[in-house]
Structure formats: C-alpha cells, structure tokens
Design a protein around this motif. Sequence first.
Motif, short mmCIF file in Angstrom:
data_model
loop_
_atom_site.label_atom_id
_atom_site.label_comp_id
_atom_site.label_asym_id
_atom_site.label_seq_id
_atom_site.Cartn_x
_atom_site.Cartn_y
_atom_site.Cartn_z
N GLY A 194 0.82 -1.21 0.00
CA GLY A 194 0.00 0.00 0.00
C GLY A 194 0.86 1.25 0.00
O GLY A 194 1.81 1.38 -0.78
N LYS A 195 0.56 2.19 0.89
CA LYS A 195 1.33 3.43 0.99
C LYS A 195 2.63 3.24 1.76
O LYS A 195 3.47 4.14 1.79
CB LYS A 195 0.49 4.52 1.67
N GLY A 196 2.78 2.09 2.38
CA GLY A 196 3.99 1.84 3.16
C GLY A 196 4.73 0.62 2.67
O GLY A 196 4.65 0.24 1.51
N MET A 197 5.47 0.01 3.57
CA MET A 197 6.19 -1.23 3.27
C MET A 197 6.02 -2.18 4.44
O MET A 197 5.60 -1.77 5.53
CB MET A 197 7.67 -0.95 3.01
N MET A 198 6.34 -3.42 4.20
CA MET A 198 6.29 -4.42 5.26
C MET A 198 7.60 -5.17 5.32
O MET A 198 8.15 -5.55 4.28
CB MET A 198 5.15 -5.41 5.06
N LEU A 199 8.11 -5.32 6.52
CA LEU A 199 9.34 -6.08 6.76
C LEU A 199 8.96 -7.35 7.50
O LEU A 199 8.17 -7.32 8.45
CB LEU A 199 10.32 -5.24 7.58
N THR A 200 9.52 -8.47 7.06
CA THR A 200 9.28 -9.75 7.74
C THR A 200 10.62 -10.36 8.10
O THR A 200 11.49 -10.52 7.24
CB THR A 200 8.51 -10.73 6.84
N THR A 201 10.82 -10.63 9.39
CA THR A 201 12.05 -11.29 9.79
C THR A 201 12.03 -12.73 9.29
O THR A 201 10.97 -13.36 9.19
CB THR A 201 12.23 -11.27 11.33
N LEU A 202 13.21 -13.25 9.01
CA LEU A 202 13.34 -14.60 8.48
C LEU A 202 14.07 -15.49 9.48
O LEU A 202 14.93 -15.01 10.23
CB LEU A 202 14.11 -14.59 7.16
N ARG A 203 13.72 -16.75 9.49
CA ARG A 203 14.43 -17.70 10.33
C ARG A 203 15.71 -18.15 9.63
O ARG A 203 15.75 -18.30 8.41
CB ARG A 203 13.54 -18.92 10.62
N TYR A 204 16.74 -18.38 10.42
CA TYR A 204 17.99 -18.91 9.86
C TYR A 204 17.78 -20.34 9.40
O TYR A 204 17.02 -21.10 10.02
CB TYR A 204 19.11 -18.86 10.89
N GLY A 205 18.46 -20.72 8.33
CA GLY A 205 18.30 -22.06 7.78
C GLY A 205 18.60 -23.15 8.79
O GLY A 205 17.92 -24.19 8.82
N ASP A 206 19.63 -22.93 9.65
CA ASP A 206 20.00 -23.99 10.59
C ASP A 206 19.07 -24.07 11.79
O ASP A 206 19.26 -24.92 12.66
CB ASP A 206 21.45 -23.81 11.04
N THR A 207 18.07 -23.17 11.87
CA THR A 207 17.09 -23.25 12.96
C THR A 207 15.79 -23.92 12.52
O THR A 207 14.91 -24.14 13.35
CB THR A 207 16.75 -21.85 13.50
N VAL A 208 15.68 -24.23 11.24
CA VAL A 208 14.46 -24.85 10.71
C VAL A 208 14.70 -26.34 10.50
O VAL A 208 15.64 -26.74 9.81
CB VAL A 208 14.05 -24.19 9.37
N ARG A 209 13.86 -27.15 11.11
CA ARG A 209 14.00 -28.60 10.95
C ARG A 209 13.65 -29.02 9.53
O ARG A 209 12.69 -28.54 8.96
CB ARG A 209 13.08 -29.34 11.93
N GLU A 210 14.41 -29.94 9.00
CA GLU A 210 14.12 -30.48 7.68
C GLU A 210 12.88 -31.38 7.77
O GLU A 210 12.79 -32.23 8.67
CB GLU A 210 15.30 -31.29 7.15
N PRO A 211 11.92 -31.20 6.86
CA PRO A 211 10.69 -32.01 6.95
C PRO A 211 10.93 -33.50 6.80
O PRO A 211 10.17 -34.31 7.34
CB PRO A 211 9.83 -31.46 5.80
N ALA A 212 11.97 -33.88 6.07
CA ALA A 212 12.23 -35.30 5.83
C ALA A 212 12.41 -36.06 7.15
O ALA A 212 11.93 -37.18 7.31
CB ALA A 212 13.46 -35.48 4.96
N GLY A 213 13.07 -35.43 8.11
CA GLY A 213 13.28 -36.08 9.39
C GLY A 213 12.01 -36.22 10.20
O GLY A 213 11.83 -37.19 10.95
N VAL A 214 11.11 -35.24 10.08
CA VAL A 214 9.86 -35.26 10.83
C VAL A 214 8.84 -36.21 10.19
O VAL A 214 8.08 -36.89 10.87
CB VAL A 214 9.26 -33.84 10.93
N PHE A 215 8.83 -36.24 8.85
CA PHE A 215 7.84 -37.04 8.11
C PHE A 215 8.31 -38.46 7.82
O PHE A 215 7.62 -39.22 7.16
CB PHE A 215 7.51 -36.37 6.77
N ALA A 216 9.49 -38.83 8.34
CA ALA A 216 10.09 -40.11 7.96
C ALA A 216 9.20 -41.31 8.30
O ALA A 216 9.19 -42.31 7.59
CB ALA A 216 11.46 -40.26 8.64
#
Length: 288
Positions: A159-181
């Motif tokens: 819109g008339k402004g902007m939005m900033l979204t913080t991102l998670r570091y890659g090494d803090t996100v669990r890989e789905p393969a390990g959870v869905f195994a």
Amino acid sequence: MAPRPAWSGYLKLSLVTCAVELTNVVTHAEKVSFHVLNRKTGNRVRRVYVDAESGKPLDKDDEVRGYEVGKDEFIFIEEEDIEAVQIESSHTLNLDGFVDKSSIEQIYLDAPYYVTPADKVSEEAFAVIRDALAEKKMAGLARIVLYQRERPVVVESRGKGMMLTTLRYGDTVREPAGVFAEIKSGKPDSEMIGLAEHIIDKQKGKFDPTEFRDRYQEALLELVRARKAGRKAPKAKAEPKPSNVVNLFDALKKSLGAEAGAKSKSPKSRGAPKRKKTKNSARGRKSA
C-alpha cells in the motif's frame, strides 16, 4: 495514540537513504491477562532475584549479566558494554539483494512489521524505494539487529507503506524429511480422494480474517464477568473428542452428506463426482 516504534533507523538502497520506523503488525492489547496475587491478603506479589547461595534478595544495582566461561565461572557483562556493540544492521537496513517474495518458503517467514518514513524529509526517498519494489514485483533482502540479535529480513511494498518480515535462519528450521520419515508412503484409494476433493470444493472460499475470533479469550472474559457479578463460573459444555475413524470411506460419505444438507438451499448443488472404481476400493475395507 500511535504505537511505539519497535525499531528506528535507516532504509538504504545503494546511495538512496531514508529514516524509517518499524511498527509491530501484531497487537496483544485485547489479550486477557492475569496478575499473581496473595490468596490470603489479595495483594499483588512481585518476583525478586535472590542470591543462589545466601538466599538474600538483590538490589537492582547489584544485578549484572554474566556469561559462563567454565563450570560456575562467569565474566561480567555490563549493560553499557552491550549497548556499545554496534554493527551496520543495528541502525541501517541495507537492501543488498532482491527476490520474488513467493520464492521464500513459508517456514522461513517469522515476524511481520510495518515500515513507515520516520519524518517528512524521508517521505520522498521512502516512496521511491517503495514504488520501485512494487513496479518490479520484488522484495528486498537485508539484515537488522532486533532484540540483541541480527536477523535476516525481507522488505516489500504494501500500500502506501512497506512491510518487513524477519526470516528464520536455515539452521534453525527442521528439515521435513526427518519429521515425516515415519509416515507411510503410498497413495490412498482414488474414490476416497475424490470424495475428499468434493468436500473441499463445497467449502472453498476467500480468506477473510474478520471471520476468525478467539473463542478461548471470549470464554475467559465471560468467566471474569461472571466472577465480577458474583456469579459462579460458567461451566462450558465439553466438546466431544473425535474418535478414531473405523471406516474411512463411510466417514467421507457422511461428511459429504452433512455438507449437502447444510447447503441444500443453495441453487445448482452438484452431486459427488463419479470416479472409476479401482481394485483397492475401500467400500468395505477397515482403516485404523
């Protein structure tokens, strides 16, 4: 009253710079909160730090941060030492890369903030950066120090402004393969998938956040109102817990029938799609 900025600094695109402020998108103003009281006196209680060895309370001036360098061995870190740690991202959002926002997987998106110009002087440069991002349909990558931690962020036009979204570091996100195994591979019966698809079609619509409300918070408020009026706490009827599905095919058929009954007044209702039966038809098959 305008919300207090979560961060103030500068937004930079090459040599174009403007002063900006971040405002939390999410507000917790309506959240029900409770104080801890002394049951005997009704007075509020407060938490205090005590010395782990002597058990004596500490004065505020005696509190200091410590970093453990060995077993029970600490070095003192003063508040002014922490405040003196400054890197570029402590005060400047430097847009140094650009991506399509949709290319960022949802699991890496963390907390959103609104971005606004901090003063009148910054409005023109702010608008230039905002409109350039909008025209290119791109989002800028940067880094920011928030709450004593540097975080990668993505900045986009909104819109008339902007939005900033913080991102998670890659090494803090669990890989789905390990959870869905442990989930078994294989495709369910096509007829059952067809019934589930039809239920989805019946209920699909546009996302409207105003349709959602926090029913648990509403129940807490009702409890507070009852106690304030001297009434007994309302006893909510416990919702029955769903049981395990015994026959998945029958459950899908019943679900489809319930949907059809709820929408029987709507015109041009369609029947369930006919699918070719397979050898693995689950009409009489049991499912755990």
